[in-house]
Write a protein that holds these residues in place. Structure first.
Motif, PDB file in Angstrom:
ATOM      1  N   GLU A 187      40.151  57.177  33.980  1.00  0.00           N
ATOM      2  CA  GLU A 187      41.282  58.196  34.704  1.00  0.00           C
ATOM      3  C   GLU A 187      40.337  59.429  35.146  1.00  0.00           C
ATOM      4  OE1 GLU A 187      45.750  58.572  35.093  1.00  0.00           O
ATOM      5  OE2 GLU A 187      45.046  57.630  33.714  1.00  0.00           O
ATOM      6  N   GLU A 188      39.817  59.762  34.265  1.00  0.00           N
ATOM      7  CA  GLU A 188      39.109  60.803  34.323  1.00  0.00           C
ATOM      8  C   GLU A 188      38.147  61.329  35.315  1.00  0.00           C
ATOM      9  OE1 GLU A 188      41.925  60.744  30.533  1.00  0.00           O
ATOM     10  OE2 GLU A 188      40.686  59.733  31.655  1.00  0.00           O
ATOM     11  N   ALA A 189      37.344  60.523  35.035  1.00  0.00           N
ATOM     12  CA  ALA A 189      36.162  60.008  35.917  1.00  0.00           C
ATOM     13  C   ALA A 189      36.996  59.463  37.607  1.00  0.00           C
ATOM     14  CB  ALA A 189      35.311  59.282  35.605  1.00  0.00           C
ATOM     15  N   ASP A 190      37.814  59.069  37.733  1.00  0.00           N
ATOM     16  CA  ASP A 190      37.821  59.136  38.880  1.00  0.00           C
ATOM     17  C   ASP A 190      38.936  60.249  39.898  1.00  0.00           C
ATOM     18  OD1 ASP A 190      37.766  55.926  39.091  1.00  0.00           O
ATOM     19  OD2 ASP A 190      39.897  55.573  38.236  1.00  0.00           O
ATOM     20  N   ARG A 191      39.509  60.952  39.272  1.00  0.00           N
ATOM     21  CA  ARG A 191      40.350  62.087  39.391  1.00  0.00           C
ATOM     22  C   ARG A 191      39.034  63.410  39.763  1.00  0.00           C
ATOM     23  NH1 ARG A 191      44.149  62.298  34.954  1.00  0.00           N
ATOM     24  NH2 ARG A 191      45.809  61.528  35.769  1.00  0.00           N
ATOM     25  N   ALA A 192      37.829  63.031  38.991  1.00  0.00           N
ATOM     26  CA  ALA A 192      36.614  63.879  38.860  1.00  0.00           C
ATOM     27  C   ALA A 192      35.953  63.240  40.500  1.00  0.00           C
ATOM     28  CB  ALA A 192      35.647  63.895  37.751  1.00  0.00           C
ATOM     29  N   ARG A 193      35.636  62.518  40.652  1.00  0.00           N
ATOM     30  CA  ARG A 193      35.076  61.707  41.734  1.00  0.00           C
ATOM     31  C   ARG A 193      36.220  61.862  43.113  1.00  0.00           C
ATOM     32  NH1 ARG A 193      34.490  57.349  38.239  1.00  0.00           N
ATOM     33  NH2 ARG A 193      32.150  56.940  37.862  1.00  0.00           N
ATOM     34  N   ALA A 194      37.529  61.649  43.034  1.00  0.00           N
ATOM     35  CA  ALA A 194      38.312  62.706  44.225  1.00  0.00           C
ATOM     36  C   ALA A 194      37.953  63.830  44.832  1.00  0.00           C
ATOM     37  CB  ALA A 194      39.926  61.825  44.079  1.00  0.00           C
ATOM     38  N   LEU A 220      28.568  68.314  37.636  1.00  0.00           N
ATOM     39  CA  LEU A 220      29.668  67.117  37.625  1.00  0.00           C
ATOM     40  C   LEU A 220      28.981  65.501  38.209  1.00  0.00           C
ATOM     41  CD1 LEU A 220      31.760  66.856  36.956  1.00  0.00           C
ATOM     42  CD2 LEU A 220      33.022  67.410  39.407  1.00  0.00           C
ATOM     43  N   GLU A 221      28.475  65.621  39.140  1.00  0.00           N
ATOM     44  CA  GLU A 221      27.987  64.109  39.969  1.00  0.00           C
ATOM     45  C   GLU A 221      26.807  63.493  38.816  1.00  0.00           C
ATOM     46  OE1 GLU A 221      25.925  64.832  43.159  1.00  0.00           O
ATOM     47  OE2 GLU A 221      27.426  64.929  44.252  1.00  0.00           O
ATOM     48  N   GLN A 222      25.992  64.302  37.673  1.00  0.00           N
ATOM     49  CA  GLN A 222      25.120  64.026  37.435  1.00  0.00           C
ATOM     50  C   GLN A 222      25.611  63.477  35.884  1.00  0.00           C
ATOM     51  OE1 GLN A 222      21.822  66.866  35.738  1.00  0.00           O
ATOM     52  NE2 GLN A 222      21.660  67.602  37.976  1.00  0.00           N
ATOM     53  N   ILE A 223      27.473  64.685  35.626  1.00  0.00           N
ATOM     54  CA  ILE A 223      27.536  63.656  34.502  1.00  0.00           C
ATOM     55  C   ILE A 223      28.061  62.481  34.429  1.00  0.00           C
ATOM     56  CG2 ILE A 223      30.036  64.179  32.898  1.00  0.00           C
ATOM     57  CD1 ILE A 223      28.263  66.963  33.007  1.00  0.00           C
ATOM     58  N   LEU A 224      28.831  62.680  35.420  1.00  0.00           N
ATOM     59  CA  LEU A 224      29.145  60.733  36.254  1.00  0.00           C
ATOM     60  C   LEU A 224      28.456  59.760  36.283  1.00  0.00           C
ATOM     61  CD1 LEU A 224      31.650  62.387  39.332  1.00  0.00           C
ATOM     62  CD2 LEU A 224      32.399  61.513  36.893  1.00  0.00           C
ATOM     63  N   ASP A 225      27.203  60.664  36.590  1.00  0.00           N
ATOM     64  CA  ASP A 225      25.971  59.334  36.695  1.00  0.00           C
ATOM     65  C   ASP A 225      25.148  58.563  35.238  1.00  0.00           C
ATOM     66  OD1 ASP A 225      26.659  59.629  39.165  1.00  0.00           O
ATOM     67  OD2 ASP A 225      24.360  60.318  39.184  1.00  0.00           O
ATOM     68  N   PHE A 226      25.760  60.275  34.431  1.00  0.00           N
ATOM     69  CA  PHE A 226      25.447  59.707  32.813  1.00  0.00           C
ATOM     70  C   PHE A 226      26.133  58.820  32.194  1.00  0.00           C
ATOM     71  CE2 PHE A 226      25.898  61.256  28.613  1.00  0.00           C
ATOM     72  CZ  PHE A 226      24.201  60.981  27.929  1.00  0.00           C
ATOM     73  N   ARG A 249      36.677  65.332  47.822  1.00  0.00           N
ATOM     74  CA  ARG A 249      37.609  66.696  48.547  1.00  0.00           C
ATOM     75  C   ARG A 249      36.501  67.864  49.121  1.00  0.00           C
ATOM     76  NH1 ARG A 249      41.705  65.688  44.616  1.00  0.00           N
ATOM     77  NH2 ARG A 249      40.837  67.300  44.326  1.00  0.00           N
ATOM     78  N   GLU A 250      35.374  68.082  47.553  1.00  0.00           N
ATOM     79  CA  GLU A 250      34.904  69.224  48.071  1.00  0.00           C
ATOM     80  C   GLU A 250      33.964  68.933  49.266  1.00  0.00           C
ATOM     81  OE1 GLU A 250      33.932  72.509  46.223  1.00  0.00           O
ATOM     82  OE2 GLU A 250      36.079  71.951  46.740  1.00  0.00           O
ATOM     83  N   LEU A 251      33.260  67.659  49.458  1.00  0.00           N
ATOM     84  CA  LEU A 251      32.437  67.144  50.416  1.00  0.00           C
ATOM     85  C   LEU A 251      32.978  67.161  52.405  1.00  0.00           C
ATOM     86  CD1 LEU A 251      28.940  66.471  50.657  1.00  0.00           C
ATOM     87  CD2 LEU A 251      30.447  64.363  50.703  1.00  0.00           C
ATOM     88  N   GLU A 252      34.191  66.974  52.411  1.00  0.00           N
ATOM     89  CA  GLU A 252      35.282  66.964  53.063  1.00  0.00           C
ATOM     90  C   GLU A 252      35.483  68.440  53.907  1.00  0.00           C
ATOM     91  OE1 GLU A 252      38.443  64.818  52.457  1.00  0.00           O
ATOM     92  OE2 GLU A 252      36.947  63.022  52.289  1.00  0.00           O
ATOM     93  N   LYS A 278      38.912  66.851  30.825  1.00  0.00           N
ATOM     94  CA  LYS A 278      39.466  68.295  30.936  1.00  0.00           C
ATOM     95  C   LYS A 278      40.051  67.406  32.182  1.00  0.00           C
ATOM     96  CE  LYS A 278      35.705  72.216  30.089  1.00  0.00           C
ATOM     97  NZ  LYS A 278      35.029  72.772  30.801  1.00  0.00           N
ATOM     98  N   TRP A 279      39.395  66.625  32.767  1.00  0.00           N
ATOM     99  CA  TRP A 279      40.179  65.806  33.625  1.00  0.00           C
ATOM    100  C   TRP A 279      41.715  65.426  33.634  1.00  0.00           C
ATOM    101  CZ3 TRP A 279      38.753  67.278  39.007  1.00  0.00           C
ATOM    102  CH2 TRP A 279      37.569  68.277  39.190  1.00  0.00           C
ATOM    103  N   SER A 280      41.538  65.047  32.131  1.00  0.00           N
ATOM    104  CA  SER A 280      42.941  64.418  31.734  1.00  0.00           C
ATOM    105  C   SER A 280      44.576  65.506  32.610  1.00  0.00           C
ATOM    106  CB  SER A 280      43.505  64.467  30.408  1.00  0.00           C
ATOM    107  OG  SER A 280      43.477  65.096  29.493  1.00  0.00           O
TER     108      SER A 280
END
Length: 626
Positions: free
Chosen positions: A581-588, A565-571, A592-595, A550-552
């Motif tokens: 590229e999609e994972a980088d968008r999700a991490r970004a 989402l964090e669990q999916i990225l770790d897995f 932003r959410e944390l900030e 979806k992050w494409s």
């Protein structure tokens, strides 16, 4: 056209701070004069009644804001707080804006079936996880479908969704269904609690109930005395529902009991159970009481003709040749205070009647035996058993029912057709039927009872309609049964549950649920034990890939919570699946959410301003007959 509330309509303060539509003839005229589509005539009547007695309060604006922003609203509160009334107000509001009202009476299933992309629709599901006790089938459907449905509604400009639930039922549902947890539902939640409303709003609600009632002027004047309405409005047990039914009781009282109208209402507020206790134990005739008790065994509502058949069975030998006339008379006398008739179905006018009957049966265990002995439909027996096992029913009712185990076993053998139901069809009724019969098992169970249980289990194995959660419960019960012939079905049931759970996997939470179920199923089936580890990994991978793809879209924002989402990225090995590229968008996005996270709660809309003299002024007009 008569305006909705002559006092509210004339008040400039309400006009300024609350949407005046409620007090305007425009919305009411829209309901009455336009071609609107609702699922039943009863809903249209109920909306009309709700508009008459409703008084604007902060939760209304909060709920409306949720519908404007999120397109969905879940109204939660204690029994009798005005949840359904607020929902009706929101429905009328949107109908005036061109939305078609769709009452999804079969839980959430009807929303998809009635969905029309070309039409503006507002869907309404009242008591979406149960009326007075948790409806496990409805909760399972909500757990499986609600998060996805909320996303669909939010993304549509032409759809709205209004749900209601008692607060304790939502809590119970969350304990067993992880996808209904607070993180997913709280952003849509609106709490309604009449006990915390400002006194001015409580007074206006009471005023509206009196103004639009069939009380005569002398009775209204009694209730409009300052010492009376202040005592009622300030009562610790104040509830719109209690007011409604207390006033209805006054109307039904004999003329000689009309003298002390305030005393009657205050007595019911002091002891809410007294309202139904007096009607059921003192006022109802034998035919009417038999009809109330028979309807109780139908759980939610009953088919009119089948209810008459069950009622005749309850009466037994005293059912005479004029039973049909007596049934019509009893039904007519019970309307509208105790029951309401909607087309071909009969149901209680208010869930609080069932609440009272739970306690009534606990105090009168002999009635439990009578209901069991007279039952002619399987769901009557299942309702009695399920109600007794409800988490909020307490030990007294459970003891009253378990003490009748032999009668229940005899009644099970008396039922001829387990598919013919007195009440509404339930998605999980086959599974609940099986659990009920299995619960009656004992080491020396009769061959006839064993055969009934085997038939029900065979139906589940052939047509596993109830879904994974219900099948899982049956499997656990059968594995622990003292009846060896039933235990022999455990392995096949475990495999059916395993397959049904896989079929229901749609997201990461579903995989987590699959893992927890597999932990219990693996010892019961060699096939499940051998295949489950690889299957879990495969399902996690499929869900993770689907989510990251979806992050494409560079504009995509997460429709799952940050932790998942964090669990999916770790897995995920994103490089191996070409999703870096999609994972980088999700991490970004997560950064932003944390900030931006402040931890501060979303403020509720401010309470409306009220004129201090308004309450006394409107009751003064009521005393004077204006």
């Amino acid at each position: 056209m008569t305006e909705l509330s002559p006092i509210g309509a004339a008040d400039p303060v309400v006009r300024q701070h609350m949407r005046l539509w409620l007090a305007s003839s425009v919305v009411l005229g829209s309901l009455l004069n336009r071609d609107i589509v609702v699922r039943s005539r009863a809903l249209a009547r109920d909306i009309d009644e709700s508009l008459r007695v409703f008084a604007p309060h902060p939760a209304q604006e909060h709920a409306r804001q949720l519908l404007d922003d999120q397109h969905s609203c879940i109204i939660v509160g204690p029994p009798g707080a005005g949840k359904t009334t607020l929902a009706h107000v929101l429905l009328a509001d949107h109908q005036a804006e061109g939305f078609t009202i769709i009452e999804a009476t079969n839980r959430l299933d009807d929303v998809h079936r009635m969905w029309d992309d070309e039409e503006k629709q507002i869907f309404f599901v009242d008591d979406f996880v149960g009326q007075t006790t948790l409806d496990e089938g409805a909760a399972r459907v909500a757990n499986q479908d609600l998060p996805r449905l909320l996303r669909m509604i939010r993304e549509s400009t032409t759809k709205r969704l209004v749900l209601t639930s008692r607060n304790y039922l939502i809590k119970q549902a969350r304990e067993h269904h992880e996808r209904l947890d607070a993180r997913k539902l709280d952003p849509y939640g609106c709490i309604v609690d009449a006990t915390v409303l400002p006194s001015e709003i409580r007074a206006e609600i009471f005023y509206n109930h009196v103004y639009f009632s069939r009380l005569d002027q002398r009775q209204r004047a009694q209730l409009a005395e300052p010492s009376v309405y202040r005592a009622i409005v300030g009562h610790r047990n104040y509830s719109p529902r209690l007011l409604e039914h207390a006033i209805a009781e006054i109307i039904e009282l004999p003329a000689e009991e009309h003298e002390n109208v305030p005393g009657t209402i205050l007595r019911n507020l002091n002891n809410p159970a007294h309202l139904w206790e007096r009607l059921i134990e003192e006022v109802l005739e034998a035919d009417e009481l038999a009809l109330v008790l028979t309807l109780y065994t139908a759980n939610r509502s009953a088919d009119h003709d089948l209810l008459r058949e069950a009622w005749r069975a309850h009466l037994g030998p005293v059912a005479t040749s004029d039973a049909d006339r007596r049934f019509r008379r009893a039904l007519r006398r019970l309307e509208p205070v105790i029951v309401k008739l909607d087309d071909d179905r009969v149901e209680f006018s208010n869930p609080s009647i069932a609440d009272f009957l739970h306690e009534h049966l606990a105090k009168h265990p002999g009635l439990v035996g009578t209901l069991i002995d007279s039952a002619v439909f399987s769901d009557q027996l299942v309702t009695i058993w399920m109600t007794a096992n409800g988490r909020r029913r307490g030990p007294a009712l459970l003891a009253a029912v378990t003490g009748q185990a032999d009668r229940l076993r005899d009644a099970v053998l008396r039922v001829k057709d387990w598919e013919l139901l007195l009440g509404e069809y339930r998605n999980d009724h086959e599974a609940v039927d099986a659990r009920f019969v299995v619960a009656l098992g004992e080491p020396d169970a009769s061959p006839e009872l064993v055969a009934v249980g085997l038939d029900l289990l065979s139906e589940l194995e052939r047509f596993p309609n109830p879904g994974a959660a219900a099948l899982h419960q049956v499997t656990v019960d059968v594995a622990a049964s003292p009846v060896s012939a039933w235990r022999q079905r455990t392995e096949k049931l475990a495999e059916s549950t395993y397959a049904a759970t896989i079929a229901e996997i749609n997201d990461w939470d579903d995989v987590d649920r699959f893992v927890s179920i597999v932990d219990e199923l693996a010892p019961l089936s060699g096939k499940v034990a051998a295949e489950s580890e690889e299957e879990i990994e495969s399902q996690r991978l499929a869900v993770a890939i689907e989510e990251l793809e979806k992050w494409s879209d560079e504009d995509h924002e997460a429709d799952i919570d940050d932790n998942t989402l964090e669990q999916i990225l770790d897995f995920m090995d994103t490089e191996a699946h070409h999703l870096d590229e999609e994972a980088d968008r999700a991490r970004a996005y997560l950064e932003r959410e944390l900030e931006s996270f402040t931890g501060s709660p979303v403020p509720l809309p401010p309470e409306p301003v009220h004129c201090p003299h308004r309450t006394d002024a409107m009751f003064s007009l009521l005393r004077e007959g204006e």
